[in-house]
Scaffold this motif. Structure first.
Motif, PDB file in Angstrom:
ATOM      1  N   LEU A 121     -25.416 -12.102  -9.220  1.00  0.00           N
ATOM      2  CA  LEU A 121     -24.633 -11.225 -10.533  1.00  0.00           C
ATOM      3  C   LEU A 121     -24.927 -11.794 -11.826  1.00  0.00           C
ATOM      4  CD1 LEU A 121     -20.780 -11.233  -8.935  1.00  0.00           C
ATOM      5  CD2 LEU A 121     -22.990  -9.458  -8.591  1.00  0.00           C
ATOM      6  N   GLY A 122     -24.809 -13.247 -11.990  1.00  0.00           N
ATOM      7  CA  GLY A 122     -25.536 -13.633 -13.128  1.00  0.00           C
ATOM      8  C   GLY A 122     -26.843 -12.999 -13.568  1.00  0.00           C
ATOM      9  N   GLU A 123     -27.961 -13.217 -12.689  1.00  0.00           N
ATOM     10  CA  GLU A 123     -28.939 -12.310 -13.130  1.00  0.00           C
ATOM     11  C   GLU A 123     -28.931 -10.817 -13.385  1.00  0.00           C
ATOM     12  OE1 GLU A 123     -33.683 -12.060 -11.765  1.00  0.00           O
ATOM     13  OE2 GLU A 123     -32.392 -12.805 -10.551  1.00  0.00           O
ATOM     14  N   SER A 124     -28.032 -10.315 -12.577  1.00  0.00           N
ATOM     15  CA  SER A 124     -27.912  -8.823 -12.792  1.00  0.00           C
ATOM     16  C   SER A 124     -27.353  -8.513 -14.372  1.00  0.00           C
ATOM     17  CB  SER A 124     -26.880  -8.338 -12.008  1.00  0.00           C
ATOM     18  OG  SER A 124     -26.735  -7.062 -11.680  1.00  0.00           O
ATOM     19  N   GLN A 125     -26.334  -9.389 -14.585  1.00  0.00           N
ATOM     20  CA  GLN A 125     -25.949  -9.032 -16.088  1.00  0.00           C
ATOM     21  C   GLN A 125     -26.898  -9.621 -17.038  1.00  0.00           C
ATOM     22  OE1 GLN A 125     -22.159 -11.225 -16.961  1.00  0.00           O
ATOM     23  NE2 GLN A 125     -22.713 -11.277 -19.163  1.00  0.00           N
ATOM     24  N   GLN A 126     -27.830 -10.456 -16.623  1.00  0.00           N
ATOM     25  CA  GLN A 126     -28.721 -10.761 -17.793  1.00  0.00           C
ATOM     26  C   GLN A 126     -29.830  -9.722 -18.017  1.00  0.00           C
ATOM     27  OE1 GLN A 126     -31.383 -13.861 -16.278  1.00  0.00           O
ATOM     28  NE2 GLN A 126     -32.792 -13.654 -17.674  1.00  0.00           N
ATOM     29  N   ARG A 127     -30.174  -8.944 -16.917  1.00  0.00           N
ATOM     30  CA  ARG A 127     -31.375  -8.102 -16.645  1.00  0.00           C
ATOM     31  C   ARG A 127     -30.612  -6.747 -17.443  1.00  0.00           C
ATOM     32  NH1 ARG A 127     -35.334 -11.333 -16.406  1.00  0.00           N
ATOM     33  NH2 ARG A 127     -35.341 -12.702 -14.641  1.00  0.00           N
ATOM     34  N   LEU A 178     -38.242  -1.713 -15.250  1.00  0.00           N
ATOM     35  CA  LEU A 178     -38.094  -2.715 -14.216  1.00  0.00           C
ATOM     36  C   LEU A 178     -37.023  -3.544 -14.430  1.00  0.00           C
ATOM     37  CD1 LEU A 178     -39.677  -4.363 -12.055  1.00  0.00           C
ATOM     38  CD2 LEU A 178     -40.941  -5.543 -13.888  1.00  0.00           C
ATOM     39  N   ALA A 179     -36.549  -4.057 -15.725  1.00  0.00           N
ATOM     40  CA  ALA A 179     -35.166  -4.618 -16.032  1.00  0.00           C
ATOM     41  C   ALA A 179     -33.928  -3.901 -15.130  1.00  0.00           C
ATOM     42  CB  ALA A 179     -35.235  -4.750 -17.517  1.00  0.00           C
ATOM     43  N   LEU A 180     -34.049  -2.730 -15.469  1.00  0.00           N
ATOM     44  CA  LEU A 180     -32.845  -1.965 -14.713  1.00  0.00           C
ATOM     45  C   LEU A 180     -33.118  -1.836 -13.389  1.00  0.00           C
ATOM     46  CD1 LEU A 180     -32.662   1.232 -16.699  1.00  0.00           C
ATOM     47  CD2 LEU A 180     -30.932  -0.777 -16.622  1.00  0.00           C
ATOM     48  N   SER A 181     -34.380  -1.865 -12.665  1.00  0.00           N
ATOM     49  CA  SER A 181     -34.208  -1.982 -11.156  1.00  0.00           C
ATOM     50  C   SER A 181     -33.881  -3.411 -10.589  1.00  0.00           C
ATOM     51  CB  SER A 181     -35.742  -1.700 -10.769  1.00  0.00           C
ATOM     52  OG  SER A 181     -36.131  -0.208 -10.860  1.00  0.00           O
ATOM     53  N   LEU A 182     -34.523  -4.261 -11.343  1.00  0.00           N
ATOM     54  CA  LEU A 182     -34.226  -5.760 -10.911  1.00  0.00           C
ATOM     55  C   LEU A 182     -32.628  -6.153 -11.442  1.00  0.00           C
ATOM     56  CD1 LEU A 182     -35.355  -8.372 -10.149  1.00  0.00           C
ATOM     57  CD2 LEU A 182     -35.990  -9.192 -12.519  1.00  0.00           C
ATOM     58  N   ALA A 183     -32.072  -5.657 -12.110  1.00  0.00           N
ATOM     59  CA  ALA A 183     -30.573  -5.744 -12.351  1.00  0.00           C
ATOM     60  C   ALA A 183     -29.864  -5.394 -11.209  1.00  0.00           C
ATOM     61  CB  ALA A 183     -30.342  -4.937 -13.759  1.00  0.00           C
ATOM     62  N   GLU A 184     -30.360  -4.034 -10.721  1.00  0.00           N
ATOM     63  CA  GLU A 184     -29.664  -3.259  -9.558  1.00  0.00           C
ATOM     64  C   GLU A 184     -29.596  -4.035  -8.317  1.00  0.00           C
ATOM     65  OE1 GLU A 184     -29.085   1.086  -7.521  1.00  0.00           O
ATOM     66  OE2 GLU A 184     -29.766   1.055  -9.123  1.00  0.00           O
ATOM     67  N   LEU A 185     -31.070  -4.457  -8.156  1.00  0.00           N
ATOM     68  CA  LEU A 185     -31.341  -5.483  -6.826  1.00  0.00           C
ATOM     69  C   LEU A 185     -30.607  -6.615  -6.747  1.00  0.00           C
ATOM     70  CD1 LEU A 185     -35.230  -4.474  -6.608  1.00  0.00           C
ATOM     71  CD2 LEU A 185     -33.505  -3.684  -4.988  1.00  0.00           C
ATOM     72  N   ALA A 186     -30.720  -7.367  -8.117  1.00  0.00           N
ATOM     73  CA  ALA A 186     -29.872  -8.469  -8.077  1.00  0.00           C
ATOM     74  C   ALA A 186     -28.461  -8.469  -7.788  1.00  0.00           C
ATOM     75  CB  ALA A 186     -30.137  -9.176  -9.480  1.00  0.00           C
ATOM     76  N   PHE A 187     -27.877  -7.391  -8.364  1.00  0.00           N
ATOM     77  CA  PHE A 187     -26.529  -7.049  -8.083  1.00  0.00           C
ATOM     78  C   PHE A 187     -26.165  -6.838  -6.707  1.00  0.00           C
ATOM     79  CE2 PHE A 187     -22.552  -4.467  -7.573  1.00  0.00           C
ATOM     80  CZ  PHE A 187     -21.648  -5.100  -8.251  1.00  0.00           C
ATOM     81  N   CYS A 188     -26.936  -6.092  -5.865  1.00  0.00           N
ATOM     82  CA  CYS A 188     -27.061  -5.785  -4.611  1.00  0.00           C
ATOM     83  C   CYS A 188     -27.127  -7.243  -3.752  1.00  0.00           C
ATOM     84  CB  CYS A 188     -27.936  -4.701  -4.053  1.00  0.00           C
ATOM     85  SG  CYS A 188     -27.495  -3.086  -5.018  1.00  0.00           S
ATOM     86  N   ARG A 189     -28.143  -8.071  -4.264  1.00  0.00           N
ATOM     87  CA  ARG A 189     -28.313  -9.243  -3.564  1.00  0.00           C
ATOM     88  C   ARG A 189     -27.209 -10.375  -3.928  1.00  0.00           C
ATOM     89  NH1 ARG A 189     -28.705 -12.435  -0.534  1.00  0.00           N
ATOM     90  NH2 ARG A 189     -30.435 -13.562   0.428  1.00  0.00           N
ATOM     91  N   ASN A 190     -26.323  -9.875  -4.897  1.00  0.00           N
ATOM     92  CA  ASN A 190     -24.987 -11.088  -4.949  1.00  0.00           C
ATOM     93  C   ASN A 190     -25.375 -11.944  -6.212  1.00  0.00           C
ATOM     94  OD1 ASN A 190     -22.445 -11.535  -4.871  1.00  0.00           O
ATOM     95  ND2 ASN A 190     -22.605 -12.917  -3.340  1.00  0.00           N
TER      96      ASN A 190
END
Length: 930
Positions: A476-482, A462-474
């Protein structure tokens, strides 16, 4: 008067320009995008026939109304009337006016939020820069308080800067009221955040609602009492009951007043309890309510803590819960795991197990909604349900009592994991809205699963999925965190992969220190997993980035540290193709280190860099790694520019874009593409290919990951447009550039100085000397002083001086031989520098003019604009008007209308009028010919 052709929206923009607001501030006021504001400003300049933004502001100030409209408070629209609390409303308003931080304290259900919203609306006119509301209920992680505030205020993440710092920067000078609702769950994070915020923003006021005070010395606490019951049937409590009862049917008549008063008295004046009772009166009747309360109000009125308002709310919820059928009770407690509004299908999947029939969930949700235990929202995308926070907490306790908490949370986790995987693979335009609808549930499920050893694999996925989704949603801070979080939830092999992704996201954020740290951490994890080649590749990447992206570091690693990393990378890489390519690239970067080049033999160092870069390109191509190949081509492009091979440098930069077409859509690919577009645009400017530069610069400006960093996104587009003479585009783009640069904390970068200097040049070509001085000051803060003095600054200044007929000053500005300023002109500016140097020498009557022409012609051969400029200079020197006019067509074909127009004016006679007309169409002042 303001032109009747101006639209209503343009009039609003004009009025706010009169208040000297930036484009970002105007966008926030009018709830439109910065791009839309830029478009309106450009339109206003054209319609009002005014030269620049400053003139627009003067025009607006002259004709605007004496009392400009205040911004509309950004507060949730109440769905029901606010009843009572006259005294508290006035007292709280006075407190907010007098104190920096006021915390409204009281138990759940007492009415804290409604009172705070009413008071915020009352005092909104005292806050010229607006009122903002932030609901912290969805925030399940303390570290995301700043992100929630940023989302509400409309502040985006800036490169090299945390989200909290971006909020501070955005609110620093604003007179604003910030309303933070439901802080009790994250109070430990809210307190230090507010301390920083209030210290940095002296005109800010904050109104907090919470069940407990924040326990900080600068806090003013306002305790909310129960609703007043004084006055019998005219009390505030009775008024609330009657108002809410009327929403579900005909309210009780006058003959029932005494019964209503009794019910309100027995409910202790608690707003939530009164509303729940009023919502059910039409089906139970006043006598049924009275009978039901008789069984439930022992704790409310006769318990050991009669003034414990939380227990009063619990009693009302207990009473409401016990009126439900067993299946409705099960549904109420099970849907408590949803953080955000949810659909009936989601509820059936999570809550639909024995004794609850999944087919009965939809009907059950309707029954709970009818009893005011669920809020219902209907929209074009369907119907969603949402439980109040107090009810969610109550339901969670009931889940524990029923021994269902782990089972329901596990089902919720499974639902979130499946939904996240579907979203990751989703196509179409609606996935972003779907992600926003479930994002808070994904975060909550991840928080729970991360603390359960038996669910760590699910948490990792789930962390990987959320990281990818957060990246696509711009995000970026959350994506790196996830990605970093995912790395801590798995074995070292998978952890290394996640850390590499985190490093790439950090690169997109322009956080060089994080990028370096994460590559080193990935190397450690890979080494522990036995993947020595992967470890070597990560160490080589860290070494490369220390040089390649040094401008994004706050503390660049020492040469000794990087050399040691490279030595370790060589030892670990072995014969693995990808690792060998990474090491080769790092070797090229280290050899090309600026300090080493200056201290050693420059020619030998550069030639060695070319050889190593070419080897890295070949190795990366053989390894089938387009991202690595692009990085190696970047090194090759830089080395070729140092050897004076501008066209080879530009060709290598262009190849990067073609190579990246086959790259996977990953953070690493996105980071590389952004850099490739910037370099391709810059090198295209350097060889006179302005249409190409504008195309790639436009793609960079439109890149979704650069939406909030317009200073980096628009830099090369501004330069290309300035050289072409497109003044309107430059002025429009400069507003976005300046807004983003100021929000970023006024960063310095190799591309920001030239961009600001190009804007200054356009102001100079327009004859706007004040505007030029303003932007020259920005150049001093955004760029590097030696580069401005000897490189791009000399080029832009010489163009302005020649435009205004001061050839002697222009000749002095580019007086140094190219070899003397090679370090600052070798990349983009060399061809422009030598061509301008030749032209200035001719116009100034310099004795070496012909020698400079001959030298320049050798350098710029193949550059259509610089070649035409040298041809024009020789025609002027030789007195050859036909050859001079031939340059007009060359400039036009190369996409440089400014130089074409200038050629016509230099030709004089009947051509001058045509040249003046072209310049006027470009928004530029006539050329002075001496």
């Amino acid at each position: 008067m303001i032109s009747s052709e101006i639209s209503a929206r343009e009039a609003q923009v004009l009025a706010l320009l009169g208040e000297h607001l930036s484009n970002a501030e105007i966008a926030a006021r009018l709830v439109i995008s910065v791009r839309t504001v830029e478009s309106h400003v450009s339109s206003l300049l054209r319609k009002l026939q005014l030269p620049d933004r400053r003139a627009l502001a003067r025009h607006a100030a002259q004709f605007a109304r004496t009392e400009p409209a205040r911004p509309v408070p950004a507060l949730p629209a109440p769905l029901t009337a606010f009843v009572g609390r006259v005294a508290e409303r006035g007292q709280l308003a006075e407190a907010v006016t007098a104190h920096r931080l006021v915390t409204v304290v009281g138990p759940g259900g007492v009415g804290k939020t409604r009172l705070a919203l009413a008071v915020a609306a009352d005092v909104a006119d005292d806050f010229a820069d607006g009122v903002w509301f932030v609901d912290l209920v969805p925030v399940t992680e303390p570290g995301r308080v700043g992100a929630a505030v940023a989302a509400a205020v409309g502040v985006g993440e800036q490169p090299g800067q945390g989200i909290e710092d971006s909020v501070l920067a955005a609110l620093t000078d604003r007179r604003t009221l910030l309303v933070l609702d439901n802080c009790e769950r994250v109070s430990d994070a809210v307190a230090p955040f507010l301390e920083r915020l209030l210290a940095a923003c002296p005109r800010l006021r904050v109104l907090v609602t919470s069940r407990v005070r924040l326990m900080v010395p600068f806090e003013r606490v306002f305790q909310v009492p129960p609703l007043s019951r004084a006055g019998g049937d005219r009390s505030e409590a009775v008024a609330l009951f009657m108002d809410r009862a009327s929403a579900v049917g005909q309210p009780p008549g006058p003959s029932s007043n005494e019964e209503v008063v009794t019910i309100c008295e027995r409910l202790g004046g608690m707003a939530l309890a009164i509303e729940l009772a009023a919502a059910r009166w039409s089906t139970l009747g006043l006598d049924g309510l009275t009978a039901g309360l008789s069984d439930q109000l022992r704790i409310l009125t006769g318990g050991p803590r009669a003034d414990d308002r939380h227990r009063s709310v619990r009693a009302v919820l207990d009473w409401s819960h016990d009126l439900l059928e067993p299946q409705s009770q099960a549904l109420l407690r099970r849907i408590a795991v949803f953080v955000a509004p949810f659909t009936a299908e989601a509820a059936a999947e999570v809550a639909g197990f024995a004794p609850l029939d999944p087919a009965a969930v939809v009907d059950g949700l309707g029954r709970l909604a009818e009893q005011s235990l669920l809020a219902v929202t209907s929209s074009a995308t369907g119907t969603r349900y949402h439980a109040l926070e107090t009810i969610r907490q109550y339901g969670t306790e009931r889940l524990t009592d029923a021994d269902e908490l782990d089972r329901v949370r596990s089902r919720h986790l499974d639902w979130c994991s499946t939904g996240a995987r579907v979203l990751v693979g989703a196509a179409g335009t609606d996935w972003r809205a779907r992600f926003e609808a479930v994002a808070d549930d994904l975060r909550a499920a991840l928080t729970w699963a991360a603390g359960r050893p038996d669910r760590r694999p699910d948490a990792h996925g789930l962390a990987l999925s959320l990281a990818e989704l957060a990246f696509c949603r711009n995000l970026l801070g959350e994506s790196q965190q996830r990605y970093e979080q995912a790395a801590g939830l798995c074995d070292d092999a998978d952890g290394a992969a996640a850390l590499r992704q985190a490093a790439a996201v950090a690169g997109c954020r322009r956080l060089g220190d994080d990028m370096f740290r994460l590559h080193c951490a990935a190397a450690d994890a890979a080494r522990r997993a036995g993947n020595t080649a992967g470890a070597g590749r990560d160490l080589a990447a860290a070494a490369t980035n220390a040089y390649r992206f040094s401008s994004t570091f706050t503390q660049v690693p020492s040469r000794a540290e990087v050399t040691a990393l490279l030595a370790a990378a060589r030892e670990l890489a072995g014969d693995a193709p990808a690792a060998r390519a990474a090491v080769a690239l790092a070797e090229a970067a280290v050899v090309a280190d600026a300090f080493g080049a200056v201290q050693g033999d420059l020619d030998n160092t550069v030639e060695e860099t070319v050889v190593r870069a070419e080897r890295a390109v070949e190795l990366a191509r053989c390894a089938g790694d387009p991202v690595a190949e692009s990085a190696a081509l970047d090194a090759l492009s830089g080395a070729r520019s140092w050897t004076g091979e501008a066209f080879a440098a530009a060709a290598a930069a262009r190849r990067r874009i073609d190579v990246l077409d086959s790259a996977p859509r990953t953070p690493a690919g996105a980071h590389e593409l952004m850099d490739a577009l910037a370099m391709a645009a810059g090198t295209a400017v350097g060889v006179g290919r302005l249409p190409d530069a504008r195309r790639w610069g436009g793609q960079l400006a439109d890149h979704p990951l650069l939406a909030e960093v317009g200073h980096h996104a628009t830099s090369w587009l501004l330069v290309a447009d300035a050289f072409a003479g497109h003044a309107d585009q430059v002025l429009t783009g400069s507003a976005r550039f300046l807004d983003a640069w100021e929000r970023s904390g006024r960063q310095r970068s190799f591309s920001l100085g030239p961009a600001a200097a190009s804007v200054a040049m356009v102001h100079g070509l327009r004859g706007d000397h004040d505007g030029r001085d303003t932007w020259r000051a920005i150049v001093g803060r955004a760029g590097n002083a030696p580069e401005h003095r000897h490189g791009y600054g000399a080029v832009f200044d010489a163009m302005v001086l020649l435009h205004h007929g001061d050839a002697d000053a222009a000749a002095r500005r580019v007086a140094p031989e190219p070899e003397q300023v090679w370090k600052w002109v070798s990349w983009v500016w060399l061809h422009w520098y030598v061509a301008l140097r030749a032209e200035a020498a001719v116009l100034a009557g310099h004795p070496d003019a012909r020698a400079r022409i001959d030298a320049a012609r050798t350098v710029v051969a193949g550059n259509p604009i610089a070649t035409a400029q040298v041809d024009r200079a020789q025609a002027l020197l030789d007195g050859d008007p036909e050859r001079q006019l031939a340059a007009v067509a060359a400039f036009e074909a190369a996409g440089c209308p400014y130089q074409a127009a200038r050629t016509l004016l230099l030709a004089g006679g009947g051509h001058a009028a045509a040249g003046t007309a072209v310049l006027a169409g470009l928004g530029l002042a006539p050329v002075a010919v001496r």
